[in-house]
Design a protein around this motif. Structure first.
Motif: not given
Length: 303
Positions: A26, A22, A16, A12, A8, A138
């Motif tokens: 996150l 990212a 990005q 990301t 994941r 997102n």
């Protein structure tokens, strides 16, 4: 970090094109994102990303890997969401975009009350007056104050109209006189809300009459609260939502200008990615937000 979370993180960064962007999405540090990607590359035995001083891009191996794992991660996320929905569990995380002024005035109370009822849902709010792309960036949903959407791929839900008023400080009116007609604004300092350096145009109407005025002046700002403060300081006339200027109007720091003229309707709306069905946590937050707004605004505070 487990393999799934590492994947994941990789997806990301790829979406990005940036380790730092990212990391912000996150909730990680850039250093931890870099370590995670390096560990994943070492595990796979291939370089997934090309790092330069300007951007991050996929290698051919990285692009092939992303194409294979992205549907798997998305499918797992859907399966998790569907299982929670079936059990009516509003657990999980929610990423929400909101305009700066509305967010500062409304969302602290919304979040504190929402957390009492739904303690297993975490909410990440990002405040920006930029018109974000909720799909590319997102977000689970976006709160906006605008006219009808131009992006037909998104879903939007009207909450209520947002009244706007022309306002100025009493000191400004004392120096320049109270405008009687929209044409009088052309010779006065107008405080413009700008979007990508475009001059704001004010469309004013009353029964049988319409006027369009360019909001020309020395200052143009992309934030309503900043414009309000300039107006209170006597720097010009501003067109702003009532919820931003209401306290200053009641306190006498601002007065309404051209009260018989109205502007095109704008709405407080919720925007969503093109979901086939709203995830339960998104629907729950949306319903809670709408109920809060109707209870507080429609009680007369910002009508």
């Amino acid at each position: 970090m487990g393999e799934l979370e590492a994947i994941r993180t990789f997806l990301t960064v790829a979406s990005q094109s940036s380790f730092s962007a990212a990391a912000r999405l996150l909730g990680m540090t850039p250093a931890s994102v870099t370590r995670t990607i390096s560990s994943l590359e070492e595990q796979l035995g291939v370089q997934l990303l090309l790092r330069t001083t300007r951007k991050v891009s996929l290698t051919s191996a990285g692009a092939a890997y992303a194409a294979r794992v992205a549907p798997l991660v998305q499918g797992l996320a859907r399966a998790t969401e569907e299982t929670r929905d079936l059990q009516k569990v509003t657990a999980g995380s929610l990423r929400v975009s909101a305009p700066m002024s509305l967010g500062m005035k409304v969302l602290p109370t919304v979040l504190s009350q929402f957390a009492i009822i739904h303690p297993r849902t975490s909410v990440a709010i990002e405040l920006s007056d930029r018109f974000i792309d909720i799909v590319e960036e997102n977000y689970d949903l976006a709160i906006r104050i605008s006219g009808p959407p131009t992006d037909k791929s998104t879903i939007w839900r009207k909450i209520r109209p947002v009244p706007r008023l022309l306002v100025a400080a009493p000191s400004f009116i004392a120096r320049h006189g109270m405008p009687v007609m929209p044409e009088d604004l052309s010779g006065l300092e107008c405080l413009s809300y700008h979007d990508q350096l475009k001059t704001e145009t004010w469309a004013l109407s009353r029964p049988g009459q319409t006027r369009t005025i360019e909001a020309k002046g020395r200052f143009s700002i992309n934030n309503g609260d900043f414009l309000c403060r300039l107006a209170v300081a006597g720097e010009g006339i501003a067109l702003l939502p009532r919820f931003i200027v209401e306290e200053d109007l009641h306190a006498g720091r601002l007065v309404q200008v051209l009260p018989d003229w109205s502007t095109p309707e704008i709405w407080l709306t919720l925007y969503y990615p093109p979901y086939e069905q709203l995830p339960l946590r998104v629907a729950t937050f949306s319903d809670f937000f709408e109920a809060f707004i109707k209870e507080s605004w429609d009680a007369g505070r910002t009508s």
